[in-house]
Motif scaffolding. Structure first.
Motif, PDB file in Angstrom:
ATOM      1  N   ILE A   1       0.847  -1.187   0.000  1.00  0.00           N
ATOM      2  CA  ILE A   1       0.000   0.000   0.000  1.00  0.00           C
ATOM      3  C   ILE A   1       0.885   1.240   0.000  1.00  0.00           C
ATOM      4  CG2 ILE A   1      -1.800  -1.212   1.292  1.00  0.00           C
ATOM      5  CD1 ILE A   1      -0.931   0.234   3.799  1.00  0.00           C
ATOM      6  N   GLY A   2       0.304   2.393  -0.290  1.00  0.00           N
ATOM      7  CA  GLY A   2       1.065   3.627  -0.139  1.00  0.00           C
ATOM      8  C   GLY A   2       0.792   4.659  -1.204  1.00  0.00           C
ATOM      9  N   ASP A   3       1.481   5.784  -1.047  1.00  0.00           N
ATOM     10  CA  ASP A   3       1.504   6.836  -2.067  1.00  0.00           C
ATOM     11  C   ASP A   3       2.634   6.470  -3.024  1.00  0.00           C
ATOM     12  OD1 ASP A   3       1.658   9.056  -3.645  1.00  0.00           O
ATOM     13  OD2 ASP A   3       1.949  10.499  -2.015  1.00  0.00           O
ATOM     14  N   LEU A   4       2.289   5.756  -4.081  1.00  0.00           N
ATOM     15  CA  LEU A   4       3.300   5.296  -5.031  1.00  0.00           C
ATOM     16  C   LEU A   4       3.677   6.403  -6.004  1.00  0.00           C
ATOM     17  CD1 LEU A   4       2.043   1.666  -5.743  1.00  0.00           C
ATOM     18  CD2 LEU A   4       3.358   2.568  -3.825  1.00  0.00           C
ATOM     19  N   ASN A   5       2.876   7.444  -6.057  1.00  0.00           N
ATOM     20  CA  ASN A   5       3.215   8.693  -6.763  1.00  0.00           C
ATOM     21  C   ASN A   5       3.260   8.566  -8.286  1.00  0.00           C
ATOM     22  OD1 ASN A   5       3.467  11.347  -5.826  1.00  0.00           O
ATOM     23  ND2 ASN A   5       5.163  10.780  -4.479  1.00  0.00           N
ATOM     24  N   TYR A   6       2.806   7.426  -8.837  1.00  0.00           N
ATOM     25  CA  TYR A   6       2.742   7.336 -10.299  1.00  0.00           C
ATOM     26  C   TYR A   6       1.616   8.244 -10.794  1.00  0.00           C
ATOM     27  CZ  TYR A   6       6.028   3.465 -10.297  1.00  0.00           C
ATOM     28  OH  TYR A   6       7.157   2.684 -10.154  1.00  0.00           O
TER      29      TYR A   6
END
Length: 833
Positions: free
Chosen positions: A368-373
C-alpha cells in the motif's frame, strides 16, 4: 522465542508487540526480566535456552553462566535487554512457594513467559497438537523452547534454531514440502488503507474510511505518508503526530469488534499500523518490522518504505507501506525506489544465523502507499473531462503505474483491482476541488493498493471523498485471503511418516553435490556497481544435504566484505538444486584499500556439507580505481584521471597522506579536480534547481558521472542536476578521511556555539582539507541566495553537509548531530571567506 500477547484492560486495545516479561529461575535464585519485543529479545532467550541445555548435559557441574555478563552492562535503549537484568522486584527473588508447586521433573530450573502484569504465567505444556500452544517435551529433548503462543507455523521454524542438527532440518524441510497434506484454507478479511495526510493533524473522524465495511474485518493494515513534514521529523525521526494519528485510527476501527494493536512502525512520515481482532491475536507470531529510506544517498527517510511481516496460523504475510519519488516525469526514479525497497528491506529470521528474509519470500505480500505514479500524455483539461464522464477505464490507460506493470518494470506478479473511483490527488485542502494553485497539478491515482499471492479475492477498492483533511483522499481495499491452517491429525500422520523415512536413510549415505562452476572471476569491478554470478548446486547424492559457507581459520566471516553469497546456507532435497548468487559490491568502506592496492578482489569461499566434504571456490576480479574512496590528499596530487594512474603510485600517495611529515615534491592542486567538476557544474546549471540536494538522482546516471570523473572522458558531466548533486554527496561520504579530519571532530563540537572559535578550528585543518571546506561553504552560500527558486532551507542544508563533512569516529548521538549542525550553520549564515 515468539510473539507475546499482552492484553490490557477490556476497555483498552491489546498490544501484541509489547515488552515481554520473563522469569528465569535456577535452584534457589530467580530473575524476572522485562525484554523489549523483537528479535533481540529472542536472541537473549535463545542464549538462555542453550545455557539450560548445557546444564542438562552436565548436571553434576555447577554452571557459571558467564555469557550473561555482557548483559549486566546494557542500559535502557542499548544492547539486547532493556532495563537489563533489572529484576522487577529490584533484587533476586526466591520463589520457594512457586517451586513447591512445581513437578519433580521441573525442579532444576524453569523459564516462564508471562502474558502481562495482570495475567498468570503460561504453564509448560508438552509438544502435542499443532493448534495448541507448544512447549518442547523435556523427556524427548534437552533444550527448552517456551512461548506464549506457538502456532503451527512455528513448529517448522523452531527447528531452525542454532542448536538443531541436520536431522531436524530434514524434518522441517519435508514438513514444508508436504504442507498440502496437513493444511486447509480458511478465509479471513484484511482491511488495507492508505492515506497521505500532507503533514496535517487529525481534524475529522476516520470512521467513514476505516469503518466502511458492513462486517468488522479480521485484520487492519493502515498506512500513512507525510505524517509530519517538519525538519525535526526529517532529521531526528521524532514527531508527536505519531500518537495523534494512532489514536485517530484506534477510535475509528469497526465498532462491532475488539482489536489488538500488534505493531506500529514509522520512518519519518511513513507509518504503518497493524491491528487484529482480539480473538486472532494468539495466532499471530514472528512479528518483525523494518524500514528503508530511498531519499538522497539512499538514506534520507522522506521517501522509502516501512514493512511488517508476521505469521498468521500457517501463512507468512508481509505488509509494505511506501512513499515513492514525486513529480510527473520521475517514473524511472519511482521504479528505482521500488527495486531498492525490494532488495534492501530485509527481516531477521527466527534463527539469526539464517539468511535474512526479503519481501517476496512470503506467502502473501500486501503493498500500500503513495506510489506517486501519475497520468502521462494528457493535459489537465483532458484528464478532468474523462473524470467528469467517469470514463476511468480510458483514463487508466494513461496511468504510469499500469504502463510500468505492463512492461514488467515493477510489481511483477502483483495484482491491482479495477479502479472505478476518481483520482485521489490533488485537491485543495478542506474541499473536493481539484488543485487551484499556480501549479494546477494534473489529477492522478497516486494512492494505490496491490497484492501478491494465492487465494486472494478483493471485495472492494475505493476512495473516500468525505475526508478533506489532506490534499489526497484516503483509499481502502478489503481482501479476503485464504489462510493455511493445520489439521492436527493429518499433521501427526505426516510427521510420523517423515520421521520413519528419514530414520531409514539417515546413516546409509554421505551427502554430495555437483557445482556448476569451480571458480569465479568478476571483470572490471567499479565503485557502487553491483555484479553477480550464479553458483548452482545439484544434490547428486542419495540423501538430502545441508550446506553452509564457513569461515576460514583466523577469519571472522566466511568472505571478504565486498563479497556476499545469497543464501550463505541452506538445505537441498535429494535430486534437487539451489542457485546461490555470488555478489560483489564495493562501497565507501571497502573502496579505499582497493583503490590503493592494499586489497584485491581475491578470496576463497569454503562450502561445507554437513556430514560431507568441503569445496573450495576461488573468487577473483579486477577493481578499477576510482576517485570515490580516494583521499583528498591523494586527489590533490593527481593531475591526471585516477583511472590512468598506476596502482603503485596510488598506494604511495595513500601512504604519504597518512604521513603528516612526508615531504611534498610538487605543488598540489588547491582542491581535487573531481570535486571542482561537480561543484562547477551545479553552480553553472543547477543554482536554481528546485529541491536540489533533497531529491535523489538515478543510479544509471551516477554510473556515467563516476566514469567521467575517473577517466576524464568526456570532459563535461552529463545527467540530471539531481544525479550530479547526489554524486557530490556520495563523493564526500566515501572519503577515507572526512573534510574535517576525525582528529578535529571533538574541537568542532566544543566550539559550535562560538563563531570565531569555529573559524579558528577550520584554519587549523591541513591545507587541502581547509580549501575543500571553504570552497563547499562558499558554494552552499550561493545556493542559499537562490532559495526562493530552489526551495533550500539553511537548516536542512546544514544538517546534510554537517553529516558528511564532520563525521564522528563512532556513531553520533542526537546531541552530537545537533552540535555538528550548529557548527556548520556558522559558515552558511555568516560571511566567512
Amino acid at each position: 522465542m515468539n510473539t507475546l500477547v499482552e492484553v490490557s484492560s477490556p476497555e483498552e486495545l491489546a498490544v501484541v508487540g509489547a515488552d515481554t516479561r520473563v522469569r528465569v529461575s535456577y535452584q534457589e535464585d530467580a530473575l524476572e526480566l522485562r525484554l523489549p519485543f523483537g528479535s533481540h529479545a529472542r536472541l537473549f532467550l535463545s542464549e538462555v535456552n542453550r545455557a539450560w541445555s548445557d546444564v542438562c548435559k552436565s548436571p553434576t557441574q555447577v554452571p557459571t553462566f558467564e555469557w550473561i555478563n555482557k548483559y549486566h552492562k546494557a542500559t535502557r535503549g542499548q544492547g539486547v535487554v532493556k532495563q537489563a537484568l533489572a529484576p522487577l522486584s529490584t533484587k533476586l527473588t526466591k520463589l520457594n512457594q512457586h517451586r513447591k508447586t512445581e513437578k519433580p521433573s521441573d525442579k532444576k530450573g524453569s523459564l516462564e513467559r508471562e502474558k502481562g502484569s495482570n495475567s498468570g504465567t503460561q504453564k509448560s505444556r508438552v509438544f502435542s497438537s499443532p493448534e495448541s500452544q507448544v512447549i518442547s517435551s523435556r523427556e524427548h529433548r534437552d533444550d527448552l523452547v517456551h512461548s506464549s503462543s506457538h502456532t503451527p507455523s512455528n513448529k517448522a521454524q523452531i527447528l531452525t534454531m542454532p542448536q538443531f542438527n541436520l536431522r531436524d532440518n530434514l524434518i522441517r524441510c519435508e514438513l514444508l514440502k508436504n504442507e498440502d497434506l496437513y493444511t486447509y484454507l480458511e478465509n479471513f478479511s484484511f482491511f488495507l488503507g492508505t492515506y497521505n495526510v500532507n503533514g496535517q493533524t487529525p481534524k475529522e473522524s476516520l470512521g467513514p474510511w476505516l469503518s466502511s465495511t458492513p462486517d468488522p474485518p479480521d485484520m487492519y493494515c493502515v498506512g500513512f505518508q507525510e505524517l509530519d513534514l517538519s525538519k525535526e521529523a526529517f532529521f531526528f525521526n521524532d514527531t508527536p503526530k505519531e500518537l495523534e494519528w494512532t489514536k485517530a485510527v484506534s477510535n475509528a476501527l469497526h465498532p462491532d469488534a475488539k482489536y489488538a494493536l500488534v505493531k506500529l512502525v514509522r520512518l519519518v512520515g511513513i507509518m504503518l499500523l497493524f491491528y487484529v481482532k482480539k480473538e486472532h491475536a494468539e495466532f499471530i507470531s514472528d512479528v518483525e518490522a523494518e524500514t528503508v529510506g530511498t531519499g538522497i544517498m539512499g538514506r534520507m527517510g522522506n521517501k522509502g518504505a516501512v514493512a511488517i511481516r508476521f505469521h498468521f496460523h500457517n501463512s507468512s504475510i508481509c505488509v509494505v507501506n511506501s512513499h515513492l519519488a514525486a513529480h510527473i516525469e520521475e517514473y524511472e526514479r519511482r521504479n528505482q525506489d521500488y527495486k531498492d525497497i525490494c532488495s534492501r528491506l530485509q527481516f531477521r529470521h527466527l534463527d539469526l544465523s539464517q539468511p535474512l528474509l526479503t519481501i517476496m519470500k512470503h506467502d502473501v505480500v500486501l503493498w500500500i502507499g503513495d506510489l506517486n505514479y501519475r497520468i502521462s500524455d494528457l493535459d489537465v483539461f483532458d484528464v478532468k473531462e474523462l473524470i467528469g464522464k467517469k470514463d476511468f477505464e480510458t483514463l487508466h490507460n494513461y496511468d504510469q503505474l499500469k504502463r510500468q506493470i505492463d512492461e514488467e518494470a515493477v510489481f511483477v506478479g502483483f495484482v491491482e483491482g479495477e479502479i472505478d473511483f476518481q483520482p485521489t490527488y490533488k485537491y485543495d485542502t478542506g474541499s473536493d476541488k481539484w488543485d487551484t494553485s499556480e501549479k494546477c497539478r494534473v489529477p492522478a491515482w497516486c494512492d494505490r493498493i496491490l497484492w501478491r499471492g494465492k487465494h486472494i479475492k478483493q471485495q472492494h477498492y475505493q476512495s473516500h471523498m468525505s475526508l478533506k483533511t489532506s490534499d489526497h483522499k484516503p483509499v481502502s481495499s478489503l481482501l479476503v485471503i485464504g489462510i493455511k491452517r493445520v489439521n492436527a491429525d493429518a499433521y501427526k500422520k505426516t510427521f510420523e511418516e517423515i520421521v520413519r523415512n528419514i530414520d531409514k536413510m539417515e546413516n546409509e549415505c554421505i551427502p554430495s553435490v555437483t557445482l556448476s562452476k569451480q571458480e569465479f572471476h568478476f571483470k572490471d569491478v567499479k565503485f557502487m556497481q553491483h555484479q553477480a554470478e550464479t553458483l548452482s548446486l545439484l544434490n547428486d547424492g542419495q540423501v538430502p544435504c545441508q550446506f553452509e559457507f564457513i569461515q576460514k581459520p583466523n577469519e571472522s566471516t566466511y568472505c571478504k566484505p565486498w563479497l556476499t553469497a545469497n543464501p550463505p546456507k541452506g538445505f537441498i532435497a535429494q535430486g534437487g538444486s539451489v542457485d546461490i548468487d555470488l555478489e560483489v559490491f564495493v562501497n565507501r568502506s571497502t573502496a579505499p584499500e582497493l583503490n590503493s592496492g592494499e586489497q584485491q578482489i581475491e578470496d576463497i569461499l569454503v562450502l561445507h556439507l554437513e556430514r560431507g566434504k568441503d569445496y573450495f571456490i576461488p573468487v577473483t576480479g579486477n577493481y578499477l580505481s576510482s576517485c570515490y574512496g580516494t583521499s583528498i590528499h591523494s586527489l590533490c596530487r593527481l593531475k591526471e584521471p585516477v583511472r590512468d594512474m598506476p596502482r603503485e603510485m596510488l598506494r604511495q600517495l595513500a601512504e604519504i597522506s597518512r604521513d603528516e611529515n612526508a615531504a611534498n615534491t610538487e605543488k598540489p592542486l588547491d582542491i581535487p579536480k573531481e570535486l571542482w567538476m561537480m561543484v562547477d557544474h551545479l553552480f553553472r546549471i543547477a543554482i536554481k534547481q528546485e529541491d536540489i540536494f533533497q531529491q535523489p538522482g538515478l543510479r544509471s546516471e551516477f554510473a556515467v558521472i563516476r566514469d567521467c570523473l575517473d577517466t576524464g572522458i568526456p570532459d563535461s558531466l552529463s545527467g540530471s542536476n539531481h544525479s550530479v548533486a547526489e554524486a557530490l554527496l556520495l563523493f564526500l561520504d566515501a572519503l577515507p578521511e572526512p573534510v574535517v579530519p576525525y582528529s578535529f571532530y571533538q574541537q568542532c563540537l566544543e566550539s559550535c556555539s562560538n563563531a570565531s572559535q569555529c573559524e579558528k578550528v577550520i584554519s587549523m585543518l591541513p591545507q587541502c582539507h581547509q580549501n575543500v571546506f571553504n570552497y563547499l561553504a562558499a558554494f552552499l552560500r550561493e545556493l542559499l541566495k537562490n532559495s526562493a527558486c530552489n526551495r533550500l532551507d539553511v537548516n536542512i542544508l546544514a544538517t546534510i553537509f554537517a553529516s558528511l563533512l564532520l563525521k564522528s569516529p563512532k556513531k553520533q548521538d542526537l546531541a552530537e548531530k545537533r552540535k555538528a549542525q550548529e557548527f556548520f550553520l556558522h559558515f552558511l549564515t555568516q560571511g566567512f571567506s
